[in-house]
Write a protein that holds these residues in place. Structure first.
Motif, PDB file in Angstrom:
ATOM      1  N   PRO A 176       0.687  -1.526  -0.005  1.00  0.00           N
ATOM      2  CA  PRO A 176      -0.081  -0.189   0.117  1.00  0.00           C
ATOM      3  C   PRO A 176       0.856   1.125   0.125  1.00  0.00           C
ATOM      4  O   PRO A 176       0.434   1.697  -0.332  1.00  0.00           O
ATOM      5  CB  PRO A 176      -0.847  -0.220   1.331  1.00  0.00           C
ATOM      6  N   ILE A 177       1.771   0.965   0.763  1.00  0.00           N
ATOM      7  CA  ILE A 177       2.844   2.820   0.012  1.00  0.00           C
ATOM      8  C   ILE A 177       3.521   2.977  -0.892  1.00  0.00           C
ATOM      9  O   ILE A 177       3.329   3.518  -1.109  1.00  0.00           O
ATOM     10  CB  ILE A 177       3.938   2.270   1.975  1.00  0.00           C
ATOM     11  N   LEU A 178       3.838   1.354  -1.138  1.00  0.00           N
ATOM     12  CA  LEU A 178       4.136   1.899  -3.008  1.00  0.00           C
ATOM     13  C   LEU A 178       3.506   2.516  -4.010  1.00  0.00           C
ATOM     14  O   LEU A 178       3.608   3.112  -4.310  1.00  0.00           O
ATOM     15  CB  LEU A 178       4.620   1.026  -3.530  1.00  0.00           C
ATOM     16  N   ARG A 179       1.782   2.165  -3.498  1.00  0.00           N
ATOM     17  CA  ARG A 179       0.717   2.415  -4.608  1.00  0.00           C
ATOM     18  C   ARG A 179       0.391   3.741  -3.974  1.00  0.00           C
ATOM     19  O   ARG A 179       0.115   4.383  -4.757  1.00  0.00           O
ATOM     20  CB  ARG A 179      -0.158   1.791  -3.957  1.00  0.00           C
ATOM     21  N   ALA A 180       0.264   4.262  -2.637  1.00  0.00           N
ATOM     22  CA  ALA A 180       0.585   5.824  -2.291  1.00  0.00           C
ATOM     23  C   ALA A 180       1.164   6.492  -2.777  1.00  0.00           C
ATOM     24  O   ALA A 180       1.125   7.854  -3.723  1.00  0.00           O
ATOM     25  CB  ALA A 180       0.297   6.121  -0.552  1.00  0.00           C
ATOM     26  N   LEU A 181       2.757   5.642  -2.892  1.00  0.00           N
ATOM     27  CA  LEU A 181       4.340   7.000  -3.437  1.00  0.00           C
ATOM     28  C   LEU A 181       3.960   7.073  -4.834  1.00  0.00           C
ATOM     29  O   LEU A 181       3.901   8.395  -5.427  1.00  0.00           O
ATOM     30  CB  LEU A 181       5.183   5.994  -2.907  1.00  0.00           C
ATOM     31  N   LEU A 182       2.682   5.956  -5.610  1.00  0.00           N
ATOM     32  CA  LEU A 182       3.351   6.656  -7.000  1.00  0.00           C
ATOM     33  C   LEU A 182       1.743   7.068  -7.071  1.00  0.00           C
ATOM     34  O   LEU A 182       1.926   8.561  -7.778  1.00  0.00           O
ATOM     35  CB  LEU A 182       2.873   4.464  -7.666  1.00  0.00           C
ATOM     36  N   LEU A 183       1.005   6.979  -6.797  1.00  0.00           N
ATOM     37  CA  LEU A 183      -0.458   7.899  -6.895  1.00  0.00           C
ATOM     38  C   LEU A 183      -0.313   9.098  -6.239  1.00  0.00           C
ATOM     39  O   LEU A 183      -0.492  10.200  -7.499  1.00  0.00           O
ATOM     40  CB  LEU A 183      -1.494   7.589  -6.130  1.00  0.00           C
ATOM     41  N   THR A 184       0.051   9.835  -5.773  1.00  0.00           N
ATOM     42  CA  THR A 184       0.598  10.958  -4.847  1.00  0.00           C
ATOM     43  C   THR A 184       1.979  11.704  -6.021  1.00  0.00           C
ATOM     44  O   THR A 184       1.456  12.704  -6.632  1.00  0.00           O
ATOM     45  CB  THR A 184       1.355  11.041  -3.221  1.00  0.00           C
ATOM     46  N   ALA A 185       2.569  10.779  -6.606  1.00  0.00           N
ATOM     47  CA  ALA A 185       3.831  11.044  -7.326  1.00  0.00           C
ATOM     48  C   ALA A 185       2.919  11.799  -8.537  1.00  0.00           C
ATOM     49  O   ALA A 185       3.255  12.925  -9.026  1.00  0.00           O
ATOM     50  CB  ALA A 185       4.755  10.102  -7.550  1.00  0.00           C
ATOM     51  N   LEU A 186       1.728  11.357  -8.995  1.00  0.00           N
ATOM     52  CA  LEU A 186       1.180  11.788 -10.136  1.00  0.00           C
ATOM     53  C   LEU A 186      -0.102  12.458  -9.955  1.00  0.00           C
ATOM     54  O   LEU A 186       0.109  13.420 -10.262  1.00  0.00           O
ATOM     55  CB  LEU A 186       1.018  10.282 -10.182  1.00  0.00           C
ATOM     56  N   VAL A 187      -0.480  12.456  -8.289  1.00  0.00           N
ATOM     57  CA  VAL A 187      -1.685  13.536  -8.067  1.00  0.00           C
ATOM     58  C   VAL A 187      -1.144  14.657  -7.399  1.00  0.00           C
ATOM     59  O   VAL A 187      -2.035  15.248  -8.449  1.00  0.00           O
ATOM     60  CB  VAL A 187      -2.656  12.785  -7.169  1.00  0.00           C
ATOM     61  N   VAL A 188      -0.150  14.755  -6.706  1.00  0.00           N
ATOM     62  CA  VAL A 188       0.373  16.390  -6.590  1.00  0.00           C
ATOM     63  C   VAL A 188       0.325  16.952  -8.055  1.00  0.00           C
ATOM     64  O   VAL A 188       0.465  18.240  -7.361  1.00  0.00           O
ATOM     65  CB  VAL A 188       1.121  16.007  -5.369  1.00  0.00           C
ATOM     66  N   PRO A 189       1.341  16.647  -8.165  1.00  0.00           N
ATOM     67  CA  PRO A 189       2.060  17.551  -9.763  1.00  0.00           C
ATOM     68  C   PRO A 189       1.182  18.337 -10.524  1.00  0.00           C
ATOM     69  O   PRO A 189       1.179  19.402 -10.799  1.00  0.00           O
ATOM     70  CB  PRO A 189       3.370  16.970 -10.246  1.00  0.00           C
ATOM     71  N   THR A 190      -0.047  16.895 -10.486  1.00  0.00           N
ATOM     72  CA  THR A 190      -1.218  18.061 -11.801  1.00  0.00           C
ATOM     73  C   THR A 190      -2.151  18.606 -10.966  1.00  0.00           C
ATOM     74  O   THR A 190      -2.274  19.595 -11.941  1.00  0.00           O
ATOM     75  CB  THR A 190      -1.856  16.312 -11.951  1.00  0.00           C
ATOM     76  N   ALA A 191      -2.469  18.569  -9.590  1.00  0.00           N
ATOM     77  CA  ALA A 191      -2.959  19.085  -8.784  1.00  0.00           C
ATOM     78  C   ALA A 191      -2.557  20.847  -8.545  1.00  0.00           C
ATOM     79  O   ALA A 191      -3.068  21.495  -8.954  1.00  0.00           O
ATOM     80  CB  ALA A 191      -3.685  18.641  -7.832  1.00  0.00           C
ATOM     81  N   VAL A 192      -1.131  20.363  -8.269  1.00  0.00           N
ATOM     82  CA  VAL A 192      -0.707  22.106  -8.573  1.00  0.00           C
ATOM     83  C   VAL A 192      -0.713  22.661  -9.734  1.00  0.00           C
ATOM     84  O   VAL A 192      -0.376  23.394  -9.600  1.00  0.00           O
ATOM     85  CB  VAL A 192       0.337  21.532  -7.062  1.00  0.00           C
ATOM     86  N   TYR A 193       0.403  21.974 -10.679  1.00  0.00           N
ATOM     87  CA  TYR A 193       0.644  22.859 -11.556  1.00  0.00           C
ATOM     88  C   TYR A 193      -0.502  22.857 -12.393  1.00  0.00           C
ATOM     89  O   TYR A 193      -0.561  23.736 -12.893  1.00  0.00           O
ATOM     90  CB  TYR A 193       1.536  22.470 -12.501  1.00  0.00           C
ATOM     91  N   LEU A 194      -1.191  22.201 -12.938  1.00  0.00           N
ATOM     92  CA  LEU A 194      -2.367  21.925 -13.692  1.00  0.00           C
ATOM     93  C   LEU A 194      -4.563  22.204 -12.987  1.00  0.00           C
ATOM     94  O   LEU A 194      -5.121  23.867 -13.523  1.00  0.00           O
ATOM     95  CB  LEU A 194      -2.914  20.580 -14.511  1.00  0.00           C
ATOM     96  N   VAL A 195      -4.504  21.570 -11.923  1.00  0.00           N
ATOM     97  CA  VAL A 195      -5.910  22.102 -11.951  1.00  0.00           C
ATOM     98  C   VAL A 195      -6.413  22.912 -11.024  1.00  0.00           C
ATOM     99  O   VAL A 195      -7.147  23.935 -10.953  1.00  0.00           O
ATOM    100  CB  VAL A 195      -6.397  20.558 -10.754  1.00  0.00           C
ATOM    101  N   VAL A 196      -4.763  22.792  -9.998  1.00  0.00           N
ATOM    102  CA  VAL A 196      -5.791  24.362  -9.109  1.00  0.00           C
ATOM    103  C   VAL A 196      -5.836  25.639  -9.243  1.00  0.00           C
ATOM    104  O   VAL A 196      -6.434  26.667  -9.063  1.00  0.00           O
ATOM    105  CB  VAL A 196      -4.776  23.796  -7.663  1.00  0.00           C
ATOM    106  N   PRO A 197      -4.932  25.802 -10.467  1.00  0.00           N
ATOM    107  CA  PRO A 197      -4.499  27.354 -11.107  1.00  0.00           C
ATOM    108  C   PRO A 197      -5.719  27.598 -12.372  1.00  0.00           C
ATOM    109  O   PRO A 197      -6.367  28.109 -11.927  1.00  0.00           O
ATOM    110  CB  PRO A 197      -3.361  27.479 -11.775  1.00  0.00           C
ATOM    111  N   GLN A 198      -6.406  26.031 -12.687  1.00  0.00           N
ATOM    112  CA  GLN A 198      -7.426  26.770 -14.051  1.00  0.00           C
ATOM    113  C   GLN A 198      -8.207  27.025 -12.622  1.00  0.00           C
ATOM    114  O   GLN A 198      -9.609  27.826 -12.619  1.00  0.00           O
ATOM    115  CB  GLN A 198      -7.924  24.994 -14.282  1.00  0.00           C
TER     116      GLN A 198
END
Length: 87
Positions: A45-67
């Motif tokens: 589960p920690i590896l899944r969380a690591l990969l998921l957050t590595a994808l979600v956080v930059p997507t949210a910070v740089y793309l979705v939240v600014p929009q």
């Protein structure tokens, strides 16, 4: 050249920023979990969380939240314009 008749708007409150961030993160995490499930079900589960957050956080910070912040700002400016037009 900027219009001097429009006053700068105050930044959104911490509560508004929290809601906007949640509106960005929740769908991204949900979609990410669904997409990663077939390939990562045997992972720790920690590896899944690591990969998921590595994808979600930059997507949210740089793309979705600014929009979402732009949309929120446009909504606030339109509401302020309607208020001043009534007065």
């Amino acid at each position: 050249m900027s219009d001097i008749t429009t006053a700068p708007t105050a930044p959104p409150s911490v509560h508004v920023r929290a809601v906007i961030t949640w509106l960005a993160i929740f769908p991204l995490v949900s979609i990410g979990m669904i997409l990663l499930a077939p390939v990562s079900e045997s992972w720790h589960p920690i590896l899944r969380a690591l990969l998921l957050t590595a994808l979600v956080v930059p997507t949210a910070v740089y793309l979705v939240v600014p929009q979402l912040m732009r949309a929120y700002g446009a909504t606030r400016r339109a509401a302020a314009k309607r208020r001043t037009a009534r007065v």
